[in-house]
Design an enzyme around this catalytic site. Sequence first.
Site, PDB file in Angstrom:
ATOM      1  N   ASP A  25     -28.017  25.556  21.072  1.00 23.67           N
ATOM      2  CA  ASP A  25     -26.790  25.878  20.414  1.00 23.67           C
ATOM      3  C   ASP A  25     -26.882  27.373  20.103  1.00 23.67           C
ATOM      4  OD1 ASP A  25     -26.296  23.142  20.846  1.00 23.67           O
ATOM      5  OD2 ASP A  25     -26.903  22.676  18.872  1.00 23.67           O
TER       6      ASP A  25
ATOM      7  N   GLY B 266     -24.538  21.247  25.523  1.00 23.86           N
ATOM      8  CA  GLY B 266     -23.180  21.567  25.242  1.00 23.86           C
ATOM      9  C   GLY B 266     -23.052  22.787  24.884  1.00 23.86           C
ATOM     10  N   HIS B 267     -22.444  23.541  25.904  1.00 22.58           N
ATOM     11  CA  HIS B 267     -22.042  24.759  26.075  1.00 22.58           C
ATOM     12  C   HIS B 267     -20.469  25.071  25.904  1.00 22.58           C
ATOM     13  CE1 HIS B 267     -26.109  25.487  28.313  1.00 22.58           C
ATOM     14  NE2 HIS B 267     -26.314  25.009  27.090  1.00 22.58           N
TER      15      HIS B 267
ATOM     16  N   GLN C 195     -30.839  24.053  26.123  1.00 19.49           N
ATOM     17  CA  GLN C 195     -31.726  23.964  24.786  1.00 19.49           C
ATOM     18  C   GLN C 195     -31.935  25.324  24.342  1.00 19.49           C
ATOM     19  OE1 GLN C 195     -32.135  21.515  27.801  1.00 19.49           O
ATOM     20  NE2 GLN C 195     -30.581  20.460  26.699  1.00 19.49           N
TER      21      GLN C 195
ATOM     22  N   LYS D 120     -25.295  30.345  23.836  1.00 22.01           N
ATOM     23  CA  LYS D 120     -25.547  30.424  25.276  1.00 22.01           C
ATOM     24  C   LYS D 120     -24.123  30.353  26.358  1.00 22.01           C
ATOM     25  CE  LYS D 120     -28.407  26.949  25.617  1.00 22.01           C
ATOM     26  NZ  LYS D 120     -28.657  26.857  23.997  1.00 22.01           N
TER      27      LYS D 120
HETATM   28  P1  GDP Z   1     -24.851  26.796  23.352  1.00 18.35           P
HETATM   29  O1  GDP Z   1     -25.294  25.330  23.564  1.00 18.35           O
HETATM   30  O2  GDP Z   1     -25.827  27.584  23.178  1.00 18.35           O
HETATM   31  O3  GDP Z   1     -23.826  27.160  24.535  1.00 18.35           O
HETATM   32  O4  GDP Z   1     -24.063  26.778  22.051  1.00 18.35           O
HETATM   33  P2  GDP Z   1     -23.141  25.852  21.461  1.00 18.35           P
HETATM   34  O5  GDP Z   1     -21.745  26.000  22.048  1.00 18.35           O
HETATM   35  O6  GDP Z   1     -23.394  24.335  21.293  1.00 18.35           O
HETATM   36  O7  GDP Z   1     -22.679  26.298  19.981  1.00 18.35           O
HETATM   37  C1  GDP Z   1     -22.462  27.532  19.708  1.00 18.35           C
HETATM   38  C2  GDP Z   1     -21.030  27.775  18.809  1.00 18.35           C
HETATM   39  O8  GDP Z   1     -20.915  28.716  18.132  1.00 18.35           O
HETATM   40  C3  GDP Z   1     -19.749  27.264  19.665  1.00 18.35           C
HETATM   41  O9  GDP Z   1     -18.780  26.601  18.746  1.00 18.35           O
HETATM   42  C4  GDP Z   1     -19.431  28.564  19.788  1.00 18.35           C
HETATM   43  O10 GDP Z   1     -18.073  28.610  20.259  1.00 18.35           O
HETATM   44  C5  GDP Z   1     -19.669  29.223  18.738  1.00 18.35           C
HETATM   45  N1  GDP Z   1     -20.066  30.687  18.799  1.00 18.35           N
HETATM   46  C6  GDP Z   1     -20.685  31.531  19.642  1.00 18.35           C
HETATM   47  N2  GDP Z   1     -20.920  32.714  19.316  1.00 18.35           N
HETATM   48  C7  GDP Z   1     -20.247  32.688  18.166  1.00 18.35           C
HETATM   49  C8  GDP Z   1     -20.263  34.064  17.232  1.00 18.35           C
HETATM   50  O11 GDP Z   1     -20.735  35.152  17.542  1.00 18.35           O
HETATM   51  N3  GDP Z   1     -19.551  33.802  15.967  1.00 18.35           N
HETATM   52  C9  GDP Z   1     -19.135  32.547  15.740  1.00 18.35           C
HETATM   53  N4  GDP Z   1     -18.324  32.485  14.528  1.00 18.35           N
HETATM   54  N5  GDP Z   1     -19.138  31.615  16.323  1.00 18.35           N
HETATM   55  C10 GDP Z   1     -19.743  31.770  17.841  1.00 18.35           C
HETATM   56  P1  IMO Z   2     -27.863  23.165  24.205  1.00 17.33           P
HETATM   57  O1  IMO Z   2     -27.872  23.570  25.696  1.00 17.33           O
HETATM   58  C1  IMO Z   2     -29.535  21.669  20.557  1.00 17.33           C
HETATM   59  C2  IMO Z   2     -32.478  18.352  21.027  1.00 17.33           C
HETATM   60  C3  IMO Z   2     -31.954  16.888  20.600  1.00 17.33           C
HETATM   61  C4  IMO Z   2     -33.444  16.481  20.009  1.00 17.33           C
HETATM   62  C5  IMO Z   2     -34.161  16.798  21.281  1.00 17.33           C
HETATM   63  C6  IMO Z   2     -34.480  15.993  22.380  1.00 17.33           C
HETATM   64  O2  IMO Z   2     -26.260  22.875  23.957  1.00 17.33           O
HETATM   65  O3  IMO Z   2     -28.392  24.182  23.331  1.00 17.33           O
HETATM   66  P2  IMO Z   2     -33.051  15.127  24.348  1.00 17.33           P
HETATM   67  O4  IMO Z   2     -31.668  14.327  24.290  1.00 17.33           O
HETATM   68  O5  IMO Z   2     -32.925  16.153  25.223  1.00 17.33           O
HETATM   69  O6  IMO Z   2     -33.920  14.184  24.467  1.00 17.33           O
HETATM   70  O7  IMO Z   2     -33.225  15.330  22.680  1.00 17.33           O
HETATM   71  O8  IMO Z   2     -33.607  18.038  21.658  1.00 17.33           O
HETATM   72  N1  IMO Z   2     -31.306  18.793  22.146  1.00 17.33           N
HETATM   73  C7  IMO Z   2     -30.693  19.854  21.362  1.00 17.33           C
HETATM   74  N2  IMO Z   2     -30.450  20.636  20.434  1.00 17.33           N
HETATM   75  N3  IMO Z   2     -28.828  21.879  21.656  1.00 17.33           N
HETATM   76  C8  IMO Z   2     -29.234  21.389  22.868  1.00 17.33           C
HETATM   77  O9  IMO Z   2     -28.581  21.532  23.917  1.00 17.33           O
HETATM   78  C9  IMO Z   2     -30.131  20.267  22.986  1.00 17.33           C
HETATM   79  N4  IMO Z   2     -30.087  19.335  23.945  1.00 17.33           N
HETATM   80  C10 IMO Z   2     -31.129  18.749  23.230  1.00 17.33           C
HETATM   81  O10 IMO Z   2     -31.353  17.087  19.393  1.00 17.33           O
HETATM   82  O11 IMO Z   2     -33.817  16.998  18.968  1.00 17.33           O
HETATM   83 MG    MG Z   3     -24.943  23.530  22.566  1.00 19.48          MG
END
Ligand code: GDP
Ligand code: IMO
Ligand code: MG
Length: 430
Positions: free
Chosen positions: A13, A40-41, A223, A16
């Site tokens: 998270d 979840g991107h 991840q 990415k």
């Molecule tokens: P990912 O899994 O690495 O793609 O990240 P996620 O989407 O799960 O979580 C990142 C969250 O932070 C999302 O809600 C993005 O919209 C938000 N986000 C990404 N970059 C920034 C930033 O620079 N500032 C803020 N405030 N939010 C951001």
């Molecule tokens: P993105 O790509 C954050 C974590 C789960 C748990 C562990 C194992 O959005 O960064 P799993 O379901 O993969 O067997 O769970 O890994 N986990 C993540 N945490 N972002 C993710 O993906 C994750 N994908 C798995 O919360 O701790």
């Molecule tokens: Mg994510």
Amino acid sequence: MTNTVAIGIQWGDEGKGKIVDLLTPDVDVVARFQGGPNAGHTLVIGDQKTVLNHIPSGILHENTACLIGNGTVVDPFHLVEEMDTLIKAGIPVSERLKISERCQLILPYHRALDAAREAAKGKDKIGTTGKGIGPCYEDKTARRGIRLIDLKSDDLNARIDANLEYVNFMLVEYLKAEMISREDVDKALDLARERLLPLAADVPLILQRHIKAGDSVLYEGAQGSMLDVDHGTYPYVTSSNTVAGAALAGLGVGPGQVDEVLGICKAYTTRVGSGPFPTELYNAEGMNCPSGKHMAERGQEFGATTGRPRRTGWFDGPVVQHAVRINGVTGLAITKLDVLDGLEEVKLCVAYELNGERLESIPACCNQLDAVVPIYETLPGWSENTFGATSMDQLPANAVTLLKRIEEVCECPIAMLSTGPDRNHIIHLH
Ligand code: GDP
Ligand code: IMO
Ligand code: MG
């Protein structure tokens, strides 16, 4: 033209999706190499938010080929739903997306096993996303997995029957859970046959054609490095290799075909699920430090896939140093700097101490990692707004000082700085 691996280098998270989406106009191909619907991107363009799970974060751009590699695990129900949501929004997914014929299918019994095992573990649970990731990768390694191409195979029925016999024994006799019927599995297989097989392709062949033509490829990780099954906080990890090296095996390209490794990390740290987190400040279980609460609230730290609240804490230098090493990171993309706006002071963990001794790197053992004491440097915060900044001269001096210290501690230059969720909230540095 460069070929770049873009990966998360904390516990997932890191942002990415946002970074990959904004880099996509400069590349011809975006490819996923591991993970599945546990990812979840999030992509934000104006007031439009898109969350992608399997589909590469380049999908919103015209003229970008999107590939799902052999190293991934694909849930037919979930992927088709994801495709349909995009198609409804006017994105011609079928024209842009190809799926490796070798990728593994997540079937209903994988999800059932994931849930039943977590329930059986009680308070010791991993805190998985419940998407069947672990059981699916387990079947792959045990050589009983079902790949997309196997839908065409004559022995498919016999293999499914054999898998079900084993799985239902585990579910019913051992885990005291409900059995999975053949009809449930067939629904998933039928959907995969109808909607996913038409997109099946020889991904290495497609990639090599692009690379030979001088096109550039962006390899999108899921991840983060601390969730890597070898290099992360085992056993509190996901079941795949999430490091940059996995891009090669997970797509079928050679080491010489990667030029840069972009390590994406937040200006602080978050984690969802169980496991060690040395710089933790705030969580749903009662840890309630105001700075951590500030990060959780201002950063809207809730899982993009599961909606679970994320644990938050200070930037962890040893974690990022470890990630820079194991991935060969050539540049950092620091995200969510804006979330630190308004904090009186900002802390940076520069090393760990264990039993009074300063450690050179992070311990491989979770019990030890749980016991380390972070050594912090305390820097002055800033009251100014960095949200949406697009150049360094818009940043307060104290934010610049923090970034310089991050570069020094992590021994890696910052290549990009993200100051908000939107595609345009970005500062390019190198
Ligand atoms: P990912 O899994 O690495 O793609 O990240 P996620 O989407 O799960 O979580 C990142 C969250 O932070 C999302 O809600 C993005 O919209 C938000 N986000 C990404 N970059 C920034 C930033 O620079 N500032 C803020 N405030 N939010 C951001
Ligand atoms: P993105 O790509 C954050 C974590 C789960 C748990 C562990 C194992 O959005 O960064 P799993 O379901 O993969 O067997 O769970 O890994 N986990 C993540 N945490 N972002 C993710 O993906 C994750 N994908 C798995 O919360 O701790
Ligand atoms: Mg994510």
